[in-house]
Scaffold this motif. Structure first.
Motif, PDB file in Angstrom:
ATOM      1  N   GLU A  38      -9.041  -2.164  -0.556  1.00  0.00           N
ATOM      2  CA  GLU A  38      -8.178  -2.116   0.625  1.00  0.00           C
ATOM      3  C   GLU A  38      -7.313  -3.369   0.721  1.00  0.00           C
ATOM      4  O   GLU A  38      -7.757  -4.477   0.405  1.00  0.00           O
ATOM      5  N   CYS A  39      -6.098  -3.188   1.190  1.00  0.00           N
ATOM      6  CA  CYS A  39      -5.152  -4.292   1.416  1.00  0.00           C
ATOM      7  C   CYS A  39      -5.010  -4.454   2.919  1.00  0.00           C
ATOM      8  O   CYS A  39      -4.116  -3.864   3.553  1.00  0.00           O
ATOM      9  N   GLU A  40      -5.921  -5.224   3.515  1.00  0.00           N
ATOM     10  CA  GLU A  40      -6.090  -5.229   4.960  1.00  0.00           C
ATOM     11  C   GLU A  40      -4.871  -5.762   5.699  1.00  0.00           C
ATOM     12  O   GLU A  40      -4.497  -5.251   6.755  1.00  0.00           O
ATOM     13  N   GLY A  41      -4.242  -6.809   5.170  1.00  0.00           N
ATOM     14  CA  GLY A  41      -3.065  -7.339   5.844  1.00  0.00           C
ATOM     15  C   GLY A  41      -1.946  -6.322   5.933  1.00  0.00           C
ATOM     16  O   GLY A  41      -1.315  -6.157   6.987  1.00  0.00           O
ATOM     17  N   ASN A  42      -1.695  -5.623   4.850  1.00  0.00           N
ATOM     18  CA  ASN A  42      -0.636  -4.617   4.841  1.00  0.00           C
ATOM     19  C   ASN A  42      -0.992  -3.426   5.717  1.00  0.00           C
ATOM     20  O   ASN A  42      -0.120  -2.822   6.355  1.00  0.00           O
ATOM     21  N   ARG A  43      -2.261  -3.067   5.757  1.00  0.00           N
ATOM     22  CA  ARG A  43      -2.683  -1.960   6.607  1.00  0.00           C
ATOM     23  C   ARG A  43      -2.452  -2.308   8.087  1.00  0.00           C
ATOM     24  O   ARG A  43      -2.037  -1.458   8.870  1.00  0.00           O
ATOM     25  N   ARG A  44      -2.721  -3.552   8.455  1.00  0.00           N
ATOM     26  CA  ARG A  44      -2.467  -3.968   9.841  1.00  0.00           C
ATOM     27  C   ARG A  44      -0.973  -4.004  10.148  1.00  0.00           C
ATOM     28  O   ARG A  44      -0.560  -3.706  11.270  1.00  0.00           O
ATOM     29  N   LYS A  45      -0.177  -4.366   9.153  1.00  0.00           N
ATOM     30  CA  LYS A  45       1.272  -4.425   9.335  1.00  0.00           C
ATOM     31  C   LYS A  45       1.860  -3.040   9.570  1.00  0.00           C
ATOM     32  O   LYS A  45       2.835  -2.888  10.317  1.00  0.00           O
ATOM     33  N   CYS A  46       1.285  -2.019   8.947  1.00  0.00           N
ATOM     34  CA  CYS A  46       1.795  -0.640   9.033  1.00  0.00           C
ATOM     35  C   CYS A  46       0.654   0.285   9.456  1.00  0.00           C
ATOM     36  O   CYS A  46       0.181   1.111   8.668  1.00  0.00           O
ATOM     37  N   PRO A  47       0.194   0.185  10.703  1.00  0.00           N
ATOM     38  CA  PRO A  47      -0.997   0.939  11.107  1.00  0.00           C
ATOM     39  C   PRO A  47      -0.803   2.446  11.104  1.00  0.00           C
ATOM     40  O   PRO A  47      -1.752   3.183  10.814  1.00  0.00           O
ATOM     41  N   ASN A  48       0.396   2.913  11.406  1.00  0.00           N
ATOM     42  CA  ASN A  48       0.616   4.362  11.412  1.00  0.00           C
ATOM     43  C   ASN A  48       0.580   4.937   9.999  1.00  0.00           C
ATOM     44  O   ASN A  48       0.070   6.036   9.777  1.00  0.00           O
ATOM     45  N   THR A  49       1.117   4.177   9.058  1.00  0.00           N
ATOM     46  CA  THR A  49       1.044   4.607   7.659  1.00  0.00           C
ATOM     47  C   THR A  49      -0.403   4.617   7.185  1.00  0.00           C
ATOM     48  O   THR A  49      -0.856   5.576   6.539  1.00  0.00           O
TER      49      THR A  49
ATOM     50  N   GLY B 113       8.780  11.511  -0.146  1.00  0.00           N
ATOM     51  CA  GLY B 113      10.085  10.887  -0.068  1.00  0.00           C
ATOM     52  C   GLY B 113      10.320  10.236   1.290  1.00  0.00           C
ATOM     53  O   GLY B 113      10.142  10.880   2.323  1.00  0.00           O
ATOM     54  N   LEU B 114      10.710   8.961   1.274  1.00  0.00           N
ATOM     55  CA  LEU B 114      10.937   8.216   2.518  1.00  0.00           C
ATOM     56  C   LEU B 114      12.397   7.812   2.684  1.00  0.00           C
ATOM     57  O   LEU B 114      13.015   8.120   3.702  1.00  0.00           O
ATOM     58  N   ARG B 115      12.942   7.110   1.723  1.00  0.00           N
ATOM     59  CA  ARG B 115      14.362   6.779   1.720  1.00  0.00           C
ATOM     60  C   ARG B 115      14.922   7.181   0.362  1.00  0.00           C
ATOM     61  O   ARG B 115      14.661   6.536  -0.652  1.00  0.00           O
ATOM     62  N   ILE B 116      15.646   8.283   0.342  1.00  0.00           N
ATOM     63  CA  ILE B 116      16.122   8.902  -0.899  1.00  0.00           C
ATOM     64  C   ILE B 116      17.646   8.938  -0.873  1.00  0.00           C
ATOM     65  O   ILE B 116      18.247   9.687  -0.084  1.00  0.00           O
TER      66      ILE B 116
ATOM     67  N   TRP C 119      18.560   1.659  -2.302  1.00  0.00           N
ATOM     68  CA  TRP C 119      17.139   1.661  -2.608  1.00  0.00           C
ATOM     69  C   TRP C 119      16.575   3.084  -2.557  1.00  0.00           C
ATOM     70  O   TRP C 119      16.967   3.881  -1.685  1.00  0.00           O
ATOM     71  N   ARG C 120      15.648   3.376  -3.477  1.00  0.00           N
ATOM     72  CA  ARG C 120      14.889   4.639  -3.434  1.00  0.00           C
ATOM     73  C   ARG C 120      13.435   4.295  -3.143  1.00  0.00           C
ATOM     74  O   ARG C 120      12.822   3.516  -3.862  1.00  0.00           O
ATOM     75  N   ILE C 121      12.888   4.900  -2.086  1.00  0.00           N
ATOM     76  CA  ILE C 121      11.541   4.526  -1.657  1.00  0.00           C
ATOM     77  C   ILE C 121      10.704   5.782  -1.419  1.00  0.00           C
ATOM     78  O   ILE C 121      11.128   6.690  -0.696  1.00  0.00           O
ATOM     79  N   VAL C 122       9.516   5.791  -2.027  1.00  0.00           N
ATOM     80  CA  VAL C 122       8.555   6.864  -1.789  1.00  0.00           C
ATOM     81  C   VAL C 122       7.210   6.250  -1.420  1.00  0.00           C
ATOM     82  O   VAL C 122       6.919   5.093  -1.743  1.00  0.00           O
TER      83      VAL C 122
ATOM     84  N   HIS D 294       3.997  13.057   9.332  1.00  0.00           N
ATOM     85  CA  HIS D 294       4.029  11.651   9.760  1.00  0.00           C
ATOM     86  C   HIS D 294       5.202  10.885   9.155  1.00  0.00           C
ATOM     87  O   HIS D 294       5.279   9.660   9.307  1.00  0.00           O
ATOM     88  N   THR D 295       6.111  11.587   8.494  1.00  0.00           N
ATOM     89  CA  THR D 295       7.204  10.913   7.785  1.00  0.00           C
ATOM     90  C   THR D 295       7.978   9.971   8.686  1.00  0.00           C
ATOM     91  O   THR D 295       8.252   8.811   8.314  1.00  0.00           O
ATOM     92  N   GLU D 296       8.372  10.414   9.862  1.00  0.00           N
ATOM     93  CA  GLU D 296       9.205   9.580  10.734  1.00  0.00           C
ATOM     94  C   GLU D 296       8.493   8.290  11.120  1.00  0.00           C
ATOM     95  O   GLU D 296       9.088   7.202  11.093  1.00  0.00           O
ATOM     96  N   ALA D 297       7.209   8.385  11.468  1.00  0.00           N
ATOM     97  CA  ALA D 297       6.457   7.188  11.851  1.00  0.00           C
ATOM     98  C   ALA D 297       6.321   6.231  10.665  1.00  0.00           C
ATOM     99  O   ALA D 297       6.410   5.004  10.825  1.00  0.00           O
ATOM    100  N   ILE D 298       6.117   6.789   9.468  1.00  0.00           N
ATOM    101  CA  ILE D 298       6.011   5.953   8.269  1.00  0.00           C
ATOM    102  C   ILE D 298       7.349   5.289   7.973  1.00  0.00           C
ATOM    103  O   ILE D 298       7.422   4.096   7.634  1.00  0.00           O
ATOM    104  N   GLN D 299       8.441   6.045   8.106  1.00  0.00           N
ATOM    105  CA  GLN D 299       9.771   5.485   7.862  1.00  0.00           C
ATOM    106  C   GLN D 299      10.067   4.312   8.790  1.00  0.00           C
ATOM    107  O   GLN D 299      10.677   3.318   8.374  1.00  0.00           O
ATOM    108  N   LYS D 300       9.655   4.397  10.039  1.00  0.00           N
ATOM    109  CA  LYS D 300       9.917   3.308  10.984  1.00  0.00           C
ATOM    110  C   LYS D 300       9.217   2.033  10.546  1.00  0.00           C
ATOM    111  O   LYS D 300       9.800   0.933  10.620  1.00  0.00           O
TER     112      LYS D 300
END
Length: 223
Positions: free
Chosen positions: A79-90, A130-133, A174-177, A31-37
Motif C-alpha cells: 500500500e502507498c498510504e500517503g497517496n491513498r490519503r491524498k486521493c481518498p475517493n480513488t 480512461g481518465l484524461r484521453i 497528457w494521456r492518463i488512465v 466513480h470516474t468523475e470523482a477520480i478525475q477531480k
C-alpha cells in the motif's frame, strides 16, 4: 505456471477481454468523475510526480526520460498510504476491484511512445479506466498482440499484458488512465498456486526495491 494459467483461465486466453465480463468494471467506471477531480488536483505538480523508472528501475528498458509519470496506490500488494490519503475517493473506488495487486495513475506525456514489450507474469490481468484521453484514434492508442484499441474517458479496457503490447500518445496533451493489475480468475487449485506465485514475486528484489523507492518519494513529496 503460465501455461496452467492460460489453460484454466475462467475468461479464456485472449489479448483483450470484454470488460463486461467483470461486474466491478461498471461499478468502478461510475466513480470516474470523482477520480478525475482528484487527478486534476495533482496535475499542477505533474513534473514532481515520479518517473516510472525512478520507482521501478527495471522499467528503464521501456522508458528513460520523464515521459511516463506515475502516482501509485498499491504496488504488488504494497500500500502507498500517503497517496491513498491524498486521493481518498480513488482509493475507496479501488476497493471494488477483487484481487487487486497494483494500481496507479499512468500518465503519458505528449509524444510519448512505449515500445513493444510483455509483462513478467500472466497470473494477473490488466485494467485501464480512461481518465484524461486527448484523442480516441490512431494518435493515442494501445496494441495488444494484433489488436489495436483506443481509450475513452470513463471507459474500460481489460487485457493480458503478457501478450506483446505497445502504447503511444502522439498528441500535444497528457494521456492518463487508472492502471490496475488484478488476479486472473481461476478455479480453486490453479488459483491457490497462482496466489503462491504472487507471494514469491512480492518477496523479490524487483518489488522490494520499488517499494523502498516509492516510500522514499512519498516521504519527500509530503514532507
Amino acid at each position: 505456471m503460465e501455461q496452467l494459467n492460460r489453460r484454466y483461465s475462467l475468461h479464456g486466453d485472449h489479448p483483450f477481454i470484454e470488460p463486461s465480463d467483470f461486474a466491478w468494471t461498471r461499478q468502478l467506471a461510475l466513480h470516474t468523475e470523482a477520480i478525475q477531480k482528484e487527478l486534476d488536483a495533482l496535475l499542477p505538480q505533474v513534473e514532481r510526480l515520479p518517473n516510472f523508472q525512478d520507482i521501478s528501475p527495471d522499467q528503464a528498458m521501456l522508458t528513460t526520460d520523464a515521459g511516463w509519470k506515475t502516482f501509485f496506490f498499491r504496488g504488488y500488494g504494497v500500500e502507498c498510504e500517503g497517496n491513498r490519503r491524498k486521493c481518498p475517493n480513488t482509493a475507496k473506488a479501488l476497493e471494488l476491484v477483487p484481487g487487486m495487486s497494483t494500481a496507479f495513475f499512468s500518465i503519458l506525456a505528449p509524444g510519448k511512445v512505449l515500445p513493444p514489450h510483455r509483462g513478467p507474469y500472466n497470473g494477473v490481468l490488466r485494467y485501464h479506466l480512461g481518465l484524461r484521453i486527448p484523442a480516441s484514434d490512431d494518435t493515442c492508442a494501445i496494441r495488444v498482440d494484433n489488436e489495436q484499441r483506443s481509450w475513452g474517458e470513463g471507459e474500460s479496457l481489460v487485457f493480458d499484458d503478457t501478450y506483446q503490447h505497445e502504447a503511444w500518445n502522439r498528441t500535444p496533451h497528457w494521456r492518463i488512465v487508472l492502471f490496475v493489475d488484478f488476479l486472473r480468475p481461476l478455479p480453486l487449485i490453479p488459483r491457490l498456486l497462482n496466489n503462491a506465485m504472487m507471494a514469491i514475486i512480492r518477496a523479490t528484489p524487483f518489488v522490494r526495491v520499488a517499494a523502498r523507492n516509492q516510500a522514499r518519494w512519498e516521504a519527500s513529496f509530503y514532507g
